[in-house]
Design a protein around this motif. Sequence first.
Motif, PDB file in Angstrom:
ATOM      1  N   PRO A 277    -116.057  68.330   1.107  1.00  0.00           N
ATOM      2  CA  PRO A 277    -115.833  68.550   2.553  1.00  0.00           C
ATOM      3  C   PRO A 277    -114.765  67.622   3.134  1.00  0.00           C
ATOM      4  N   GLY A 278    -114.806  66.352   2.750  1.00  0.00           N
ATOM      5  CA  GLY A 278    -113.802  65.411   3.233  1.00  0.00           C
ATOM      6  C   GLY A 278    -112.410  65.752   2.729  1.00  0.00           C
ATOM      7  N   ASP A 279    -112.333  66.194   1.474  1.00  0.00           N
ATOM      8  CA  ASP A 279    -111.037  66.579   0.907  1.00  0.00           C
ATOM      9  C   ASP A 279    -110.444  67.767   1.661  1.00  0.00           C
ATOM     10  N   LEU A 280    -111.273  68.757   1.943  1.00  0.00           N
ATOM     11  CA  LEU A 280    -110.772  69.935   2.658  1.00  0.00           C
ATOM     12  C   LEU A 280    -110.325  69.567   4.068  1.00  0.00           C
ATOM     13  N   LYS A 281    -111.089  68.718   4.718  1.00  0.00           N
ATOM     14  CA  LYS A 281    -110.719  68.293   6.072  1.00  0.00           C
ATOM     15  C   LYS A 281    -109.413  67.498   6.036  1.00  0.00           C
ATOM     16  N   ARG A 282    -109.296  66.593   5.058  1.00  0.00           N
ATOM     17  CA  ARG A 282    -108.069  65.800   4.913  1.00  0.00           C
ATOM     18  C   ARG A 282    -106.879  66.696   4.579  1.00  0.00           C
TER      19      ARG A 282
ATOM     20  N   LEU B  33    -102.032  69.364  -3.146  1.00  0.00           N
ATOM     21  CA  LEU B  33    -102.711  68.529  -4.135  1.00  0.00           C
ATOM     22  C   LEU B  33    -104.167  68.274  -3.758  1.00  0.00           C
ATOM     23  N   ILE B  34    -104.413  67.983  -2.495  1.00  0.00           N
ATOM     24  CA  ILE B  34    -105.768  67.679  -2.043  1.00  0.00           C
ATOM     25  C   ILE B  34    -106.669  68.906  -2.163  1.00  0.00           C
ATOM     26  N   VAL B  35    -106.187  70.033  -1.681  1.00  0.00           N
ATOM     27  CA  VAL B  35    -107.001  71.256  -1.716  1.00  0.00           C
ATOM     28  C   VAL B  35    -107.200  71.725  -3.156  1.00  0.00           C
ATOM     29  N   SER B  36    -106.174  71.615  -3.975  1.00  0.00           N
ATOM     30  CA  SER B  36    -106.318  71.968  -5.394  1.00  0.00           C
ATOM     31  C   SER B  36    -107.374  71.105  -6.061  1.00  0.00           C
ATOM     32  N   GLY B  37    -107.421  69.833  -5.676  1.00  0.00           N
ATOM     33  CA  GLY B  37    -108.433  68.924  -6.221  1.00  0.00           C
ATOM     34  C   GLY B  37    -109.840  69.355  -5.864  1.00  0.00           C
ATOM     35  N   ALA B  38    -110.035  69.829  -4.643  1.00  0.00           N
ATOM     36  CA  ALA B  38    -111.354  70.308  -4.224  1.00  0.00           C
ATOM     37  C   ALA B  38    -111.770  71.525  -5.051  1.00  0.00           C
ATOM     38  N   ILE B  39    -110.832  72.415  -5.294  1.00  0.00           N
ATOM     39  CA  ILE B  39    -111.123  73.589  -6.115  1.00  0.00           C
ATOM     40  C   ILE B  39    -111.452  73.162  -7.543  1.00  0.00           C
ATOM     41  N   THR B  40    -110.680  72.233  -8.071  1.00  0.00           N
ATOM     42  CA  THR B  40    -110.928  71.739  -9.423  1.00  0.00           C
ATOM     43  C   THR B  40    -112.308  71.112  -9.534  1.00  0.00           C
TER      44      THR B  40
ATOM     45  N   THR C 261    -123.388  78.564  -8.222  1.00  0.00           N
ATOM     46  CA  THR C 261    -122.366  79.602  -8.313  1.00  0.00           C
ATOM     47  C   THR C 261    -121.964  80.112  -6.930  1.00  0.00           C
ATOM     48  N   ASN C 262    -122.927  80.405  -6.084  1.00  0.00           N
ATOM     49  CA  ASN C 262    -122.591  80.907  -4.746  1.00  0.00           C
ATOM     50  C   ASN C 262    -121.869  79.866  -3.902  1.00  0.00           C
ATOM     51  N   PRO C 263    -122.351  78.601  -3.868  1.00  0.00           N
ATOM     52  CA  PRO C 263    -121.565  77.594  -3.130  1.00  0.00           C
ATOM     53  C   PRO C 263    -120.151  77.426  -3.693  1.00  0.00           C
ATOM     54  N   ASN C 264    -119.996  77.542  -5.008  1.00  0.00           N
ATOM     55  CA  ASN C 264    -118.661  77.445  -5.608  1.00  0.00           C
ATOM     56  C   ASN C 264    -117.762  78.567  -5.110  1.00  0.00           C
ATOM     57  N   ARG C 265    -118.306  79.749  -5.002  1.00  0.00           N
ATOM     58  CA  ARG C 265    -117.528  80.880  -4.485  1.00  0.00           C
ATOM     59  C   ARG C 265    -117.132  80.651  -3.032  1.00  0.00           C
ATOM     60  N   GLU C 266    -118.052  80.079  -2.261  1.00  0.00           N
ATOM     61  CA  GLU C 266    -117.749  79.789  -0.859  1.00  0.00           C
ATOM     62  C   GLU C 266    -116.640  78.748  -0.752  1.00  0.00           C
ATOM     63  N   ILE C 267    -116.709  77.727  -1.586  1.00  0.00           N
ATOM     64  CA  ILE C 267    -115.664  76.695  -1.585  1.00  0.00           C
ATOM     65  C   ILE C 267    -114.318  77.328  -1.927  1.00  0.00           C
ATOM     66  N   MET C 268    -114.322  78.187  -2.932  1.00  0.00           N
ATOM     67  CA  MET C 268    -113.072  78.854  -3.313  1.00  0.00           C
ATOM     68  C   MET C 268    -112.529  79.671  -2.142  1.00  0.00           C
ATOM     69  N   GLY C 269    -113.410  80.381  -1.465  1.00  0.00           N
ATOM     70  CA  GLY C 269    -112.972  81.195  -0.333  1.00  0.00           C
ATOM     71  C   GLY C 269    -112.380  80.367   0.782  1.00  0.00           C
ATOM     72  N   VAL C 270    -112.993  79.221   1.048  1.00  0.00           N
ATOM     73  CA  VAL C 270    -112.507  78.337   2.108  1.00  0.00           C
ATOM     74  C   VAL C 270    -111.224  77.632   1.681  1.00  0.00           C
ATOM     75  N   ALA C 271    -111.164  77.213   0.445  1.00  0.00           N
ATOM     76  CA  ALA C 271    -110.031  76.408  -0.018  1.00  0.00           C
ATOM     77  C   ALA C 271    -108.798  77.234  -0.345  1.00  0.00           C
ATOM     78  N   LEU C 272    -108.974  78.475  -0.704  1.00  0.00           N
ATOM     79  CA  LEU C 272    -107.819  79.272  -1.096  1.00  0.00           C
ATOM     80  C   LEU C 272    -106.877  79.559   0.070  1.00  0.00           C
ATOM     81  N   VAL C 273    -107.409  79.672   1.269  1.00  0.00           N
ATOM     82  CA  VAL C 273    -106.549  79.969   2.426  1.00  0.00           C
ATOM     83  C   VAL C 273    -105.513  78.865   2.644  1.00  0.00           C
ATOM     84  N   PRO C 274    -105.933  77.580   2.789  1.00  0.00           N
ATOM     85  CA  PRO C 274    -104.900  76.557   2.954  1.00  0.00           C
ATOM     86  C   PRO C 274    -104.018  76.400   1.720  1.00  0.00           C
ATOM     87  N   LEU C 275    -104.576  76.668   0.548  1.00  0.00           N
ATOM     88  CA  LEU C 275    -103.768  76.562  -0.680  1.00  0.00           C
ATOM     89  C   LEU C 275    -102.660  77.619  -0.675  1.00  0.00           C
TER      90      LEU C 275
END
Length: 76
Positions: free
Chosen positions: A9-14, A29-36, A55-69
Amino acid sequence: CRELYSGIPGDLKRGLGVLKNKDYVTANLIVSGAITDSNTCEDGFKERKEVSPLTNPNREIMGVALVPLILTNMMK
């Protein structure tokens, strides 16, 4: 996984903060790190041939993180 997830969460906010400052490379780099981090956790379960309860939280993270990426890749 707990350590990996605690920082996401902190990485995505940053990442969004630096994206607003038009620092696209750092945001990427930051958002890619969160996905990794979420993928690393999921891979750990797969390696042990266990069903991941995350698995479901991972999918949610991917959905949230892919937009800024995607945005950072378009703006570089």
